[in-house]
Write a protein that holds these residues in place. Structure first.
Motif, short mmCIF file in Angstrom:
data_model
loop_
_atom_site.label_atom_id
_atom_site.label_comp_id
_atom_site.label_asym_id
_atom_site.label_seq_id
_atom_site.Cartn_x
_atom_site.Cartn_y
_atom_site.Cartn_z
N LEU A 48 -28.68 51.66 -95.26
CA LEU A 48 -27.48 52.17 -94.61
C LEU A 48 -27.84 53.06 -93.42
O LEU A 48 -27.22 52.98 -92.36
CB LEU A 48 -26.63 52.94 -95.62
N ILE A 49 -28.86 53.89 -93.59
CA ILE A 49 -29.32 54.75 -92.48
C ILE A 49 -29.85 53.89 -91.32
O ILE A 49 -29.52 54.14 -90.15
CB ILE A 49 -30.41 55.71 -92.97
N LEU A 50 -30.64 52.88 -91.65
CA LEU A 50 -31.16 51.98 -90.61
C LEU A 50 -30.03 51.26 -89.90
O LEU A 50 -30.07 51.09 -88.67
CB LEU A 50 -32.12 50.96 -91.24
N TRP A 51 -29.03 50.87 -90.64
CA TRP A 51 -27.88 50.17 -90.06
C TRP A 51 -27.10 51.10 -89.13
O TRP A 51 -26.70 50.71 -88.03
CB TRP A 51 -26.97 49.64 -91.17
N LEU A 52 -26.90 52.35 -89.56
CA LEU A 52 -26.17 53.32 -88.74
C LEU A 52 -26.93 53.67 -87.46
O LEU A 52 -26.33 53.96 -86.43
CB LEU A 52 -25.91 54.60 -89.55
N LEU A 53 -28.26 53.65 -87.53
CA LEU A 53 -29.08 53.98 -86.35
C LEU A 53 -29.31 52.79 -85.43
O LEU A 53 -29.81 52.95 -84.33
CB LEU A 53 -30.44 54.53 -86.81
N SER A 54 -28.96 51.60 -85.90
CA SER A 54 -29.18 50.39 -85.11
C SER A 54 -28.29 50.37 -83.87
O SER A 54 -27.09 50.65 -83.93
CB SER A 54 -28.89 49.15 -85.97
#
Length: 280
Positions: free
Chosen positions: A46-52
């Motif tokens: 979820l963090i990686l997705w939000l930072l994408s």
């Protein structure tokens, strides 16, 4: 592509070693390991997705999530009694059989060379693990094979996903309540240490979350037979990891078997590429 596949296979083998370290050492119970693993994976993704910067809409697929949850819980539970190498053999042997049968049934070609490559790769694993190894209990072997079947389903469904990251986020988020429900149904007591929690978090947040996104990006670009075959390298890597971190011995048999497995994998991929060229 080769680098991606190598990293994914190393991560898959690391999962076997981390899980076996946690459970064989009684650092944590298998259900708690599964819950922490899937929650850690969901948070990291979820963090990686939000930072994408090129963020796609999260893709929700209940079947993929169910396959993921089943794989994780059966995987952890089986490793109570099954060692890292034998567990990887049962897991990825089942994965290969399921994916190859599915691929052939859906029209992918299994020519003589590819068939020979599959046989060679499987022979390498048999030579590596079976002679001299104590047979695992039937019940835990079946549980690990269930885990392998679930992972095969998860891999097959991955070919239909539009975005590796967005689909992995959805799968993990949906898998969290499924694993928690499984925890409540199968609850037999909780045993948790700090080391067990750390190992579960590493398995979920590093060798699962990142590796599964990578794997979904790979399976979209190779056929199912290749996808199943490259995973046969994982038992060899798991044995190596077990030797380095659990203290298992490395002998000539390990080296010989690894060469045979990799030879079989090369033959399957090479024959598959030649088959595509001939069809063109």
């Amino acid at each position: 592509m080769f680098l991606k596949i190598t990293l994914a296979m190393i991560a898959f083998a690391a999962n076997s070693v981390l899980c076996r370290l946690a459970l064989a050492g009684h650092q944590i119970d298998p259900l708690s390991f599964s819950v922490i693993r899937v929650c850690s994976g969901a948070v990291v993704l979820l963090i990686l997705w939000l930072l994408s910067q090129t963020r796609q809409a999260i893709q929700w697929n209940l079947y993929s999530a169910l396959a993921l949850a089943t794989y994780m819980m059966a995987f952890s539970y089986a490793y109570i009694q099954v060692d890292a190498g034998v567990g990887a053999l049962l897991l990825f042997g089942t994965v290969q059989l399921a994916m190859v049968l599915y691929a052939v049934f859906h029209g992918e070609k299994l020519n003589l060379k590819r068939g020979l490559g599959l046989i060679i790769a499987l022979m390498g694993i048999v030579i590596l693990l079976l002679p001299g190894a104590s047979a695992p209990s039937l019940s835990y072997s079946v549980i690990m094979m269930i885990s392998g079947f679930a992972w095969a389903v998860y891999s097959i469904l991955g070919k239909k996903m539009l975005g590796p990251l967005s689909s992995s986020v959805g799968n993990f988020l949906l898998a969290v309540p499924l694993v928690v429900i499984g925890y409540c149904i199968l609850y037999q007591g909780t045993s948790i240490t700090t080391q067990g929690v750390v190992l579960a978090m590493l398995s979920g947040g590093v060798t699962s979350a990142g590796a599964y996104v990578l794997w979904y990006s790979i399976v979209k670009r190779i056929d199912r037979i290749d996808a199943s075959t490259v995973q046969l390298s994982v038992p060899c890597l798991a044995i190596l990891g077990g030797a380095l971190f659990i203290g298992e011995t490395i002998g000539l048999r390990l080296v010989l078997s690894t060469i045979i497995v990799l030879l079989g994998i090369f033959l399957v991929i090479y024959a598959g590429k030649n088959s595509v060229k001939e069809n063109k």
